[in-house]
Design a protein around this motif. Structure first.
Motif, PDB file in Angstrom:
ATOM      1  N   VAL A 120       0.829  -1.209   0.000  1.00  0.00           N
ATOM      2  CA  VAL A 120       0.000   0.000   0.000  1.00  0.00           C
ATOM      3  C   VAL A 120       0.862   1.257   0.000  1.00  0.00           C
ATOM      4  CG1 VAL A 120      -0.217   0.142   2.522  1.00  0.00           C
ATOM      5  CG2 VAL A 120      -2.038   1.059   1.069  1.00  0.00           C
ATOM      6  N   SER A 134      -1.808   3.960  -7.260  1.00  0.00           N
ATOM      7  CA  SER A 134      -3.139   3.444  -6.893  1.00  0.00           C
ATOM      8  C   SER A 134      -4.095   4.572  -6.537  1.00  0.00           C
ATOM      9  CB  SER A 134      -3.018   2.454  -5.731  1.00  0.00           C
ATOM     10  OG  SER A 134      -2.433   3.064  -4.597  1.00  0.00           O
ATOM     11  N   PRO A 186      -5.895   4.491   2.712  1.00  0.00           N
ATOM     12  CA  PRO A 186      -5.940   3.023   2.796  1.00  0.00           C
ATOM     13  C   PRO A 186      -4.933   2.446   3.791  1.00  0.00           C
ATOM     14  CG  PRO A 186      -6.022   3.734   0.505  1.00  0.00           C
ATOM     15  CD  PRO A 186      -5.710   4.950   1.322  1.00  0.00           C
ATOM     16  N   ASN A 209      -7.907  -6.807  -3.869  1.00  0.00           N
ATOM     17  CA  ASN A 209      -7.405  -5.439  -4.010  1.00  0.00           C
ATOM     18  C   ASN A 209      -7.077  -5.083  -5.460  1.00  0.00           C
ATOM     19  OD1 ASN A 209      -5.932  -4.414  -0.960  1.00  0.00           O
ATOM     20  ND2 ASN A 209      -6.860  -3.048  -2.464  1.00  0.00           N
ATOM     21  N   ALA A 223      -9.990  -3.562  -7.332  1.00  0.00           N
ATOM     22  CA  ALA A 223     -10.641  -2.380  -6.755  1.00  0.00           C
ATOM     23  C   ALA A 223     -10.924  -1.330  -7.825  1.00  0.00           C
ATOM     24  CB  ALA A 223      -9.774  -1.783  -5.662  1.00  0.00           C
ATOM     25  N   TYR A 234     -11.133  -0.222  -2.158  1.00  0.00           N
ATOM     26  CA  TYR A 234      -9.677  -0.377  -1.959  1.00  0.00           C
ATOM     27  C   TYR A 234      -9.353  -0.367  -0.467  1.00  0.00           C
ATOM     28  CZ  TYR A 234      -4.661   0.619  -2.731  1.00  0.00           C
ATOM     29  OH  TYR A 234      -3.293   0.572  -2.748  1.00  0.00           O
ATOM     30  N   SER A 235      -9.905   0.608   0.257  1.00  0.00           N
ATOM     31  CA  SER A 235      -9.644   0.713   1.698  1.00  0.00           C
ATOM     32  C   SER A 235     -10.235  -0.470   2.456  1.00  0.00           C
ATOM     33  CB  SER A 235     -10.227   2.027   2.237  1.00  0.00           C
ATOM     34  OG  SER A 235      -9.574   3.139   1.658  1.00  0.00           O
ATOM     35  N   CYS A 254     -10.591  -3.510   1.323  1.00  0.00           N
ATOM     36  CA  CYS A 254      -9.692  -4.648   1.096  1.00  0.00           C
ATOM     37  C   CYS A 254      -8.448  -4.552   1.963  1.00  0.00           C
ATOM     38  CB  CYS A 254      -9.280  -4.712  -0.381  1.00  0.00           C
ATOM     39  SG  CYS A 254     -10.586  -5.248  -1.491  1.00  0.00           S
ATOM     40  N   ARG A 255      -7.915  -3.323   2.127  1.00  0.00           N
ATOM     41  CA  ARG A 255      -6.745  -3.161   2.982  1.00  0.00           C
ATOM     42  C   ARG A 255      -7.094  -3.450   4.442  1.00  0.00           C
ATOM     43  NH1 ARG A 255      -3.929  -5.177   0.496  1.00  0.00           N
ATOM     44  NH2 ARG A 255      -2.301  -4.838   2.032  1.00  0.00           N
ATOM     45  N   GLN A 287      -2.100  -3.033  -9.722  1.00  0.00           N
ATOM     46  CA  GLN A 287      -3.016  -4.177  -9.623  1.00  0.00           C
ATOM     47  C   GLN A 287      -2.250  -5.496  -9.701  1.00  0.00           C
ATOM     48  OE1 GLN A 287      -3.422  -1.622 -11.807  1.00  0.00           O
ATOM     49  NE2 GLN A 287      -5.591  -1.031 -12.038  1.00  0.00           N
ATOM     50  N   TYR A 294      -0.471  -6.433  -6.509  1.00  0.00           N
ATOM     51  CA  TYR A 294      -1.352  -7.049  -5.512  1.00  0.00           C
ATOM     52  C   TYR A 294      -1.640  -8.511  -5.850  1.00  0.00           C
ATOM     53  CZ  TYR A 294      -2.373  -2.919  -2.701  1.00  0.00           C
ATOM     54  OH  TYR A 294      -2.271  -1.855  -1.848  1.00  0.00           O
TER      55      TYR A 294
END
Length: 420
Positions: free
Chosen positions: A39, A46, A62, A104, A107, A113-114, A116-117, A172, A175
């Motif tokens: 991240v 991202s 995130p 992620n 996303a 996105y957040s 998933c984090r 992407q 991840y």
């Protein structure tokens, strides 16, 4: 005629370091740190995909949601590791953060996105503490410092690789790579056996022992609570350096100092490269000096000096010199492995994984509060340097005070239970 007894040959250090728990633990922590720092490594690209430019506000960042997930996940997986076993927890945490990383990559909004984090943070929280508890219990007490240092040194190199990969693939894809590495790790963990010390503690628990994984028992006894609090406080400077100074290097601090050409992913990679060497050095030094506390104190002093230089002496520096200082900060933070080892050594087998998992994740989760304070001080008219100095003095001050009253745990026998 009786056969003379010969003393058994001492087990070689390399044989201990090649123990499956150490090797697989090191690889597991490598994947953990790769995914944890992604991240930060892909921050600019991202966030740009979601039309966010510069530093997002704390509640939209995130990284803060990931750290909040780690705070909660540390409690959940720490308790689970003491109640159900170290390996069971490690399997569950790996699966959770691997799937979250893959998600992620799909996303399409900052909110998803957040989220998933946050889920990834829940899973990432279970790796380090469970691994350190397991390694501490399977290696001889005189050598566990080498084992935990090796796990940490190999592990933190994952951030260097994540930063390097970010130069060549999309955020992407990065991840997806992180998720795939985690799923591969699940198969490697099959070869590792549960800690014999944990099994013995589980079978021999008595009426006067604290229930395995009873998190609240850390707060019902004053002495136990002080030990727990000290373990947390000595780690606060670590995520102040990573989450405030290094994470915001490109968007805030490099610009404040007039340094051009700084990229966040490279800053993170350089910091963790220094941390790799620092973890190896601190582990070896603690074995040589036969002291955890002395080495942690020395590394705290080095870290504080580097932070001072970072905030006040970098005006007009070249990018190369700036990255070198960030490397030195990572080197100074090389007591991270000792910090988690100390937490594991401070407590009995029935609470060891709970402590070893929650302590580093409370420290990581503290970044949420630090980021909020940093932003609020900025809104109140404080310069980035002044705001960072205020937070840094608080973190380092608390760490030195906590270390002063901490028990030395080098060579401590860990085969005991916490009592009610």
């Amino acid at each position: 005629m009786s056969t003379p007894a010969f003393p058994a040959e001492p087990r070689s250090l390399w044989k201990d370091l090649l123990h499956p728990a150490v090797i697989v633990g090191a690889l597991g922590y490598f994947v953990d740190i790769y995914d944890l720092t992604l991240v930060m490594a892909v921050k600019k690209e991202s966030l740009a995909a979601f039309h966010v430019v510069g530093d997002p506000v704390p509640l939209a960042d995130p990284l803060n949601w990931q750290m909040f997930g780690m705070l909660l996940g540390g409690l959940f997986f720490g308790v689970l590791a003491d109640r159900m076993g170290r390996l069971t927890t490690l399997f569950g945490s790996i699966l959770l953060y691997s799937l979250a990383n893959i998600a992620n990559g799909f996303a399409t909004s900052l909110e998803f996105y957040s989220a998933c984090r946050f889920v990834a943070g829940l899973g990432l929280a279970g790796e380090l503490g469970g691994c350190i508890a397991l390694v501490s219990e399977v290696l001889p007490k005189e050598r566990r410092g080498y084992g935990t240092a090796m796990v940490a040194a190999v592990g933190v190199f994952g951030a260097v690789v994540a930063g390097a990969v970010a130069e060549y693939v999309t955020w992407q894809t990065n991840y997806f790579i992180g998720g795939a590495l985690g799923l591969c790790l699940l198969f490697a963990r099959v070869s590792v056996k549960e800690s014999g010390m944990y099994q013995h503690a589980k079978e021999s628990a008595g009426e006067g022992d604290v229930d395995r994984g009873n998190f609240f028992a850390l707060f019902t006894d004053a002495g136990r609570f002080r030990r727990y609090l000290r373990c947390i406080l000595i780690g606060l400077p670590t995520w102040f350096m990573i989450g405030i100074l290094v994470y915001k290097s490109e968007a805030v601090f490099a610009k404040t100092s007039g340094v051009e050409g700084i990229k966040a992913n490279r800053a993170v990679a350089m910091f963790y490269l220094g941390l790799t060497f620092g973890d190896l050095g601190s582990g070896a030094l603690s074995q040589w000096l036969r002291s955890r506390r002395v080495v942690v104190a020395a590394f705290l002093v080095v870290s504080a000096a580097c932070v001072g230089a970072y905030l006040f002496l970098t005006a007009g520096w070249t990018a190369s010199a700036y990255y070198t200082l960030i490397f030195a900060m990572g080197l100074g933070m090389g007591y991270w492995a000792l910090f988690v080892t100390i937490a594991a050594e401070q407590f009995g087998t029935n609470l060891r994984a709970t402590v070893a998992t929650t302590v580093p994740n409370v420290v990581r989760g503290s970044l949420f509060g630090m980021s909020f304070v940093f932003a609020e001080l900025g809104l109140s008219g404080w310069s980035p340097t002044s705001a960072a100095l205020a937070i840094g003095v608080s973190c380092f001050g608390a760490a030195f005070v906590a270390l002063w009253g901490m028990e030395e745990t080098f060579g401590k026998d860990l085969d005991y239970q916490e009592k009610k």
